[in-house]
Each structure stands twice: as C-alpha cells, then as structure tokens.
Design an enzyme around this catalytic site. Structure first.
Site, PDB file in Angstrom:
ATOM      1  N   ARG A  65      93.799 -10.260  21.254  1.00  0.00           N
ATOM      2  CA  ARG A  65      92.746 -11.236  21.393  1.00  0.00           C
ATOM      3  C   ARG A  65      92.744 -11.967  20.135  1.00  0.00           C
ATOM      4  O   ARG A  65      92.690 -13.170  19.963  1.00  0.00           O
ATOM      5  CB  ARG A  65      91.324 -10.744  21.789  1.00  0.00           C
ATOM      6  CG  ARG A  65      90.514 -12.027  21.958  1.00  0.00           C
ATOM      7  CD  ARG A  65      89.091 -11.543  22.705  1.00  0.00           C
ATOM      8  NE  ARG A  65      88.279 -12.554  22.976  1.00  0.00           N
ATOM      9  CZ  ARG A  65      86.899 -12.373  22.437  1.00  0.00           C
ATOM     10  NH1 ARG A  65      86.468 -11.317  21.678  1.00  0.00           N
ATOM     11  NH2 ARG A  65      86.266 -13.658  22.770  1.00  0.00           N
ATOM     12  N   HIS A  69      93.254 -15.966  19.461  1.00  0.00           N
ATOM     13  CA  HIS A  69      92.044 -16.845  18.957  1.00  0.00           C
ATOM     14  C   HIS A  69      92.817 -17.639  17.585  1.00  0.00           C
ATOM     15  O   HIS A  69      92.186 -18.504  17.180  1.00  0.00           O
ATOM     16  CB  HIS A  69      90.975 -15.844  18.612  1.00  0.00           C
ATOM     17  CG  HIS A  69      89.842 -15.825  19.657  1.00  0.00           C
ATOM     18  ND1 HIS A  69      88.537 -16.001  19.427  1.00  0.00           N
ATOM     19  CD2 HIS A  69      90.278 -15.615  21.180  1.00  0.00           C
ATOM     20  CE1 HIS A  69      88.117 -15.968  21.056  1.00  0.00           C
ATOM     21  NE2 HIS A  69      89.216 -15.426  21.747  1.00  0.00           N
ATOM     22  N   ASN A  97      78.854 -16.234  19.179  1.00  0.00           N
ATOM     23  CA  ASN A  97      79.478 -15.116  18.703  1.00  0.00           C
ATOM     24  C   ASN A  97      80.786 -14.555  19.463  1.00  0.00           C
ATOM     25  O   ASN A  97      80.472 -14.390  20.666  1.00  0.00           O
ATOM     26  CB  ASN A  97      78.402 -13.912  18.613  1.00  0.00           C
ATOM     27  CG  ASN A  97      78.850 -12.822  17.801  1.00  0.00           C
ATOM     28  OD1 ASN A  97      79.973 -12.370  17.802  1.00  0.00           O
ATOM     29  ND2 ASN A  97      78.009 -12.137  17.375  1.00  0.00           N
ATOM     30  N   HIS A 195      93.843 -10.020  29.994  1.00  0.00           N
ATOM     31  CA  HIS A 195      92.724  -9.521  30.379  1.00  0.00           C
ATOM     32  C   HIS A 195      92.783  -8.188  31.386  1.00  0.00           C
ATOM     33  O   HIS A 195      91.793  -7.597  32.087  1.00  0.00           O
ATOM     34  CB  HIS A 195      91.894 -10.537  31.307  1.00  0.00           C
ATOM     35  CG  HIS A 195      91.317 -11.533  30.371  1.00  0.00           C
ATOM     36  ND1 HIS A 195      90.689 -12.648  30.801  1.00  0.00           N
ATOM     37  CD2 HIS A 195      91.430 -11.713  28.889  1.00  0.00           C
ATOM     38  CE1 HIS A 195      90.388 -13.280  29.538  1.00  0.00           C
ATOM     39  NE2 HIS A 195      90.771 -12.915  28.546  1.00  0.00           N
TER      40      HIS A 195
HETATM   41  C1  HEM Z   1      92.612 -18.445  29.442  1.00  0.00           C
HETATM   42  C2  HEM Z   1      91.542 -18.647  28.831  1.00  0.00           C
HETATM   43  C3  HEM Z   1      90.764 -17.421  28.223  1.00  0.00           C
HETATM   44  C4  HEM Z   1      89.359 -17.372  28.138  1.00  0.00           C
HETATM   45  C5  HEM Z   1      88.513 -18.208  28.977  1.00  0.00           C
HETATM   46  C6  HEM Z   1      89.191 -16.099  27.455  1.00  0.00           C
HETATM   47  C7  HEM Z   1      87.835 -15.618  27.485  1.00  0.00           C
HETATM   48  C8  HEM Z   1      87.382 -14.142  26.962  1.00  0.00           C
HETATM   49  C9  HEM Z   1      86.203 -13.804  26.848  1.00  0.00           C
HETATM   50  C10 HEM Z   1      84.924 -14.380  27.356  1.00  0.00           C
HETATM   51  C11 HEM Z   1      86.528 -12.480  26.830  1.00  0.00           C
HETATM   52  C12 HEM Z   1      85.300 -11.349  26.459  1.00  0.00           C
HETATM   53  C13 HEM Z   1      84.531 -11.683  25.023  1.00  0.00           C
HETATM   54  C14 HEM Z   1      83.222 -10.837  24.973  1.00  0.00           C
HETATM   55  O1  HEM Z   1      82.346 -11.184  25.885  1.00  0.00           O
HETATM   56  O2  HEM Z   1      83.177  -9.694  24.388  1.00  0.00           O
HETATM   57  C15 HEM Z   1      87.659 -12.024  26.338  1.00  0.00           C
HETATM   58  C16 HEM Z   1      88.387 -10.992  26.071  1.00  0.00           C
HETATM   59  C17 HEM Z   1      89.566 -10.787  25.870  1.00  0.00           C
HETATM   60  N1  HEM Z   1      90.548 -11.657  25.972  1.00  0.00           N
HETATM   61 FE1  HEM Z   1      90.423 -13.596  26.508  1.00  0.00          FE
HETATM   62  N2  HEM Z   1      90.305 -15.471  27.126  1.00  0.00           N
HETATM   63  C18 HEM Z   1      91.271 -16.049  27.684  1.00  0.00           C
HETATM   64  C19 HEM Z   1      92.621 -16.007  27.291  1.00  0.00           C
HETATM   65  C20 HEM Z   1      93.201 -14.918  26.806  1.00  0.00           C
HETATM   66  C21 HEM Z   1      94.434 -14.963  26.155  1.00  0.00           C
HETATM   67  C22 HEM Z   1      95.358 -15.805  26.328  1.00  0.00           C
HETATM   68  C23 HEM Z   1      94.612 -13.608  25.515  1.00  0.00           C
HETATM   69  C24 HEM Z   1      95.617 -12.990  24.848  1.00  0.00           C
HETATM   70  C25 HEM Z   1      96.868 -13.276  24.994  1.00  0.00           C
HETATM   71  C26 HEM Z   1      93.284 -13.070  25.757  1.00  0.00           C
HETATM   72  C27 HEM Z   1      93.083 -11.588  25.365  1.00  0.00           C
HETATM   73  C28 HEM Z   1      91.591 -11.073  25.564  1.00  0.00           C
HETATM   74  C29 HEM Z   1      91.635  -9.426  25.189  1.00  0.00           C
HETATM   75  C30 HEM Z   1      92.497  -8.628  25.201  1.00  0.00           C
HETATM   76  C31 HEM Z   1      90.183  -9.332  25.384  1.00  0.00           C
HETATM   77  C32 HEM Z   1      89.307  -8.240  25.509  1.00  0.00           C
HETATM   78  C33 HEM Z   1      89.004  -8.142  23.859  1.00  0.00           C
HETATM   79  C34 HEM Z   1      88.187  -6.773  23.474  1.00  0.00           C
HETATM   80  O3  HEM Z   1      88.325  -5.819  24.323  1.00  0.00           O
HETATM   81  O4  HEM Z   1      87.522  -6.677  22.629  1.00  0.00           O
HETATM   82  N3  HEM Z   1      92.441 -13.750  26.507  1.00  0.00           N
HETATM   83  N4  HEM Z   1      88.459 -13.338  26.855  1.00  0.00           N
HETATM   84  C1  LIG Z   2      77.902 -10.484  17.155  1.00  0.00           C
HETATM   85  O1  LIG Z   2      78.293 -10.304  15.872  1.00  0.00           O
HETATM   86  C2  LIG Z   2      77.777  -9.155  15.408  1.00  0.00           C
HETATM   87  C3  LIG Z   2      78.160  -8.876  13.850  1.00  0.00           C
HETATM   88  O2  LIG Z   2      79.616  -8.896  13.792  1.00  0.00           O
HETATM   89  C4  LIG Z   2      77.739  -8.102  16.083  1.00  0.00           C
HETATM   90  O3  LIG Z   2      77.178  -6.852  15.627  1.00  0.00           O
HETATM   91  C5  LIG Z   2      77.190  -8.129  17.518  1.00  0.00           C
HETATM   92  O4  LIG Z   2      77.259  -6.956  18.440  1.00  0.00           O
HETATM   93  C6  LIG Z   2      77.723  -9.359  18.051  1.00  0.00           C
HETATM   94  N1  LIG Z   2      77.081  -9.793  19.331  1.00  0.00           N
HETATM   95  C7  LIG Z   2      77.689 -10.270  20.331  1.00  0.00           C
HETATM   96  C8  LIG Z   2      76.926 -10.390  21.497  1.00  0.00           C
HETATM   97  O5  LIG Z   2      78.702 -10.052  20.500  1.00  0.00           O
END
Ligand code: HEM
Ligand SMILES: *[C@@H]1O[C@H](CO)[C@@H](O)[C@H](O)[C@H]1NC(C)=O
Ligand SMILES: *[C@@H]1O[C@H](CO)[C@@H](O)[C@H](O)[C@H]1NC(C)=O
Ligand SMILES: *[C@@H]1O[C@H](CO)[C@@H](O)[C@H](O)[C@H]1NC(C)=O
Length: 326
Positions: A65, A69, A97, A195
C-alpha cells in the site's frame, strides 16, 4: 469555428502536458540501475523485508500500500515517507488518518543500504522494491522493478487528500483518478486485486452497514448475507477495529479478491463499484480463479504505476534518512 479549433488544440496540449507531467522522467528508469553502484541493493531490500515477513506476514500489505500511496501523490518519489515539520503537514499525517504502516521496514532497509553503499539508493526505489518483495513473499507474483527514482523534497497532506481514491468512490471517479495518473481502466481492475491481502479499519466501509443514505438503509451493492457478520465486527462509529479484507487468506496473495467482489462481498464501495463498468466487471468475473493471468497482469500494472511522476537524473536527491529531506 476557429475558436472551437483553438480550444481543441488547447485541450489536447493540456492533455499531453499532463501525461508528460505524470509519467515524469520514466525514461530514466531501468532494471538493474544499481548493478554497478550498489550491486547488493536489491538483495539487501529483499533480505530486510524477508526478515520481517518471517516474523509477521501481515507486514506485506502495508508495504504494498505504501508504494501505491507514494505513487499517487506527487509521483513515486518517497514523499509518503517524509515526516511532518513545524511548518508542514506531510502526506502521512493527512486527515483522515490513512493508517499507513511499514515505515520501519523501509527505514531498516535504508540503514542497511547506507552501510553498504552510502548515499546511493533512493527511498523511493526501496519502497518500489519492498512492494514487489512483499507480494512475492506472500505467494504472489514477482516482477522486475525498474529503478533509478530519486527522492522528492515535498510532502503535502492536502495533496494526499486530493489525489488518493476514497473507498466510498463510484466507478467513474476511480477511473478518472487512475487516468489522471496515466493508468487505464484495466490497471484499475488489476491493481484493485491488491486488496486480496491486508486489513481495513471499520470506518472505511461501515457506512455501508448502517444508514447508508440517511434512511436507515444499507449499501445496495453489498451482499445482504455478508451484513450480519460485518455488523458484528463493526459497531456504528467504530474507528479502531480492523477486519481482514479477504477473510481467511489476508496474508496470501491470490485471486480471492475477485471471487469476493463477484459475490457482492467486496468490502469497500469502491471494490463493489468494479461491477458497474463493463470492462472492470468483465475483468472481475474472468479472474475468479485465473491465477496465472492475474499474476502476469499485476506485475505489468505495478511496473506502470511505479513510473508515475518519477524524478530521475539530477532531479530530487538521495535522502540519507527516508523520513527527512537532506
Ligand atoms: C482503487 C482505489 C483504492 C481505494 C479506494 C483503496 C482504499 C483502501 C482503504 C480504505 C484501505 C483500508 C485502510 C484502513 O482503513 O486501514 C486500503 C487498504 C489497502 N490497500 Fe487500497 N485502495 C485502492 C487501491 C489500492 C491499490 C492500487 C493498492 C496497491 C497496488 C492497494 C493496496 C492496499 C493494501 C495492500 C491494503 C491493506 C493495508 C494494510 O493491511 O495495512 N489499494 N485501501
Ligand atoms: C492514526 O494514526 C495513529 C498514529 O500513527 C495510530 O495510532 C492510529 O491507530 C491511527 N488511527 C486510525 C483510525 O487509523
Ligand atoms: C518520524 O516520525 C515518527 C513518528 O512520529 C518518529 O517515530 C520518527 O522518529 C521520526 N523520524 C525522524 C527521523 O525524525
Ligand atoms: C440516519 O441519518 C439521518 C440523516 O443524517 C439521521 O437523521 C438519522 O438520525 C440517522 N439514523 C440513525 C439510526 O443513525
């Protein structure tokens, strides 16, 4: 008539300019950029990622991710890694965040690289390499990463908010945001498959479970059978609980994402929205279980995403510490 013509020329010009801007100096990238200057660069990154992965395989998703980003905001220039300063709020501290993680892995790889070949390997390249290694360690595909990116000096929370797609977005917005980065509708369908690994916080999708349009309703694009389970995990207003995006195989890079989306179980509205465009819909249905084809496509689209707005040559710098400009 003449005015109309001028307008068309002007618009074409703008379109060309924006393409040139977004692809940056992608021509300056090549596979094996560090072959002479830091021959162990790629193996050092791989060993670092591998070491953390062996202890905790959930490290892969945040690393993948991070590259996404990074590339979508100001190009793949490591700007996602910069810390905020007294007079600047950086991308990583954008509101809302973004729950990014994995910075410690990039920092560890950078520290090892600075020992081996000081001042040579950019933070932006480490992020690109780590994303590839994270996916392949998770039993996904591997691909050759073009390197030679340099690090930017600017990181802006406002730009992150403006450029990153929202999980509430409709298909037209998602397509437009990808097109703005030189990525096609197919790339959108392919890269969304990321995802298949990782977690999400409840507040990235819980509006779909409660009061979707303010009438006490749910998102009609979400399979009603999935709702009770998700409601049990995510109470209204919960912003701290995380759920697996591909339940049961959130650390394995596979085609389950397409199976989930095809069944109406995609977690985000933006996942479900892939069924609302003929091309992305076709891609989803065709890739339920089509591992070889998805893996091939994913590598191609990642290489393409990795060329977005890069700095090469004498532009930017090679940061010493990925969180700070030199
Ligand atoms: C198409 C539009 C996309 C949207 C709207 C989107 C949105 C999101 C959101 C909201 C999350 C969860 C964040 C959270 O609440 O903790 C997420 C997680 C993630 N996204 Fe996307 N994403 C998109 C495209 C992508 C792309 C292109 C990649 C990589 C090539 C990607 C890789 C990931 C990964 C690996 C996670 C999991 C992260 C974790 O476990 O910490 N996403 N994404
Ligand atoms: C926002 O960021 C803080 C510090 O990096 C982290 O501890 C917290 O869990 C995050 N909150 C959310 C909703 O992602
Ligand atoms: C960057 O910010 C993080 C989180 O606030 C902090 O832990 C880290 O030490 C900072 N890095 C540098 C080099 O200042
Ligand atoms: C649903 O949203 C509407 C409009 O925002 C609000 O008036 C209502 O109180 C909400 N209902 C619940 C149960 O939260």
């Amino acid at each position: 008539m003449a005015l109309k013509h001028q307008m068309v020329v002007f618009l074409l010009h703008m379109a060309l300019l924006s393409v040139v801007f977004e692809t940056g100096n992608a021509a300056g990238l090549k596979v094996g950029f560090y072959q002479k200057t830091c021959p162990k660069a790629e193996s050092i990154v791989r060993q670092t990622v591998g070491g953390y992965f062996a202890k905790d395989p959930t490290v892969s998703a945040p690393l993948l991710r991070l590259h996404f980003h990074d590339c979508f905001v100001r190009g793949c220039d490591g700007s996602v890694l910069l810390n905020s300063t007294a007079d600047n709020v950086a991308e990583k501290d954008a509101a809302p965040n973004m729950s990014l993680d994995g910075f410690f892995v990039i920092d560890a790889a950078k520290a090892a690289l600075e020992q081996a070949c000081p001042g040579v390997v950019s933070c932006a390249d480490i992020v690109a390499l780590a994303a590839r290694d994270a996916v392949s360690l998770s039993q996904g595909p591997s691909w050759q990463v073009k390197t030679g990116r340099r690090d930017g000096r600017v990181s802006s929370a406002a730009e992150a908010v403006a450029n990153l797609p929202s999980s509430f977005a409709e298909i037209s917005t998602l397509k437009a945001q990808f097109a703005g980065k030189g990525l096609s509708t197919k790339d959108l369908a392919v890269l969304s498959g990321a995802h298949t690994i990782g977690n999400s916080h409840c507040n990235s999708f819980s509006n779909r479970l409660y009061n979707y349009t303010g009438k006490g309703d749910v998102d009609p694009l979400l399979n009603p059978k999935r709702i009770p389970e998700l409601r049990a995990q995510c109470k209204p207003g919960d912003a701290t609980t995380v759920v697996e995006m591909d339940p049961g195989s959130a650390t394995t890079f596979d085609t389950h994402y397409y199976q989930q989306v095809a069944a109406g179980n995609g977690l985000f509205h933006s996942d479900a929205a892939l069924l609302r465009d003929p091309l992305t819909k076709k891609y989803v249905y065709q890739h339920v279980g089509a591992t070889a084809s998805f893996f091939r496509d994913f590598g191609v689209s990642m290489v393409k995403m990795g060329m977005t707005g890069v700095l090469t040559g004498t532009h930017g710098e090679i940061r010493k510490n990925c969180a700070l400009v030199n």
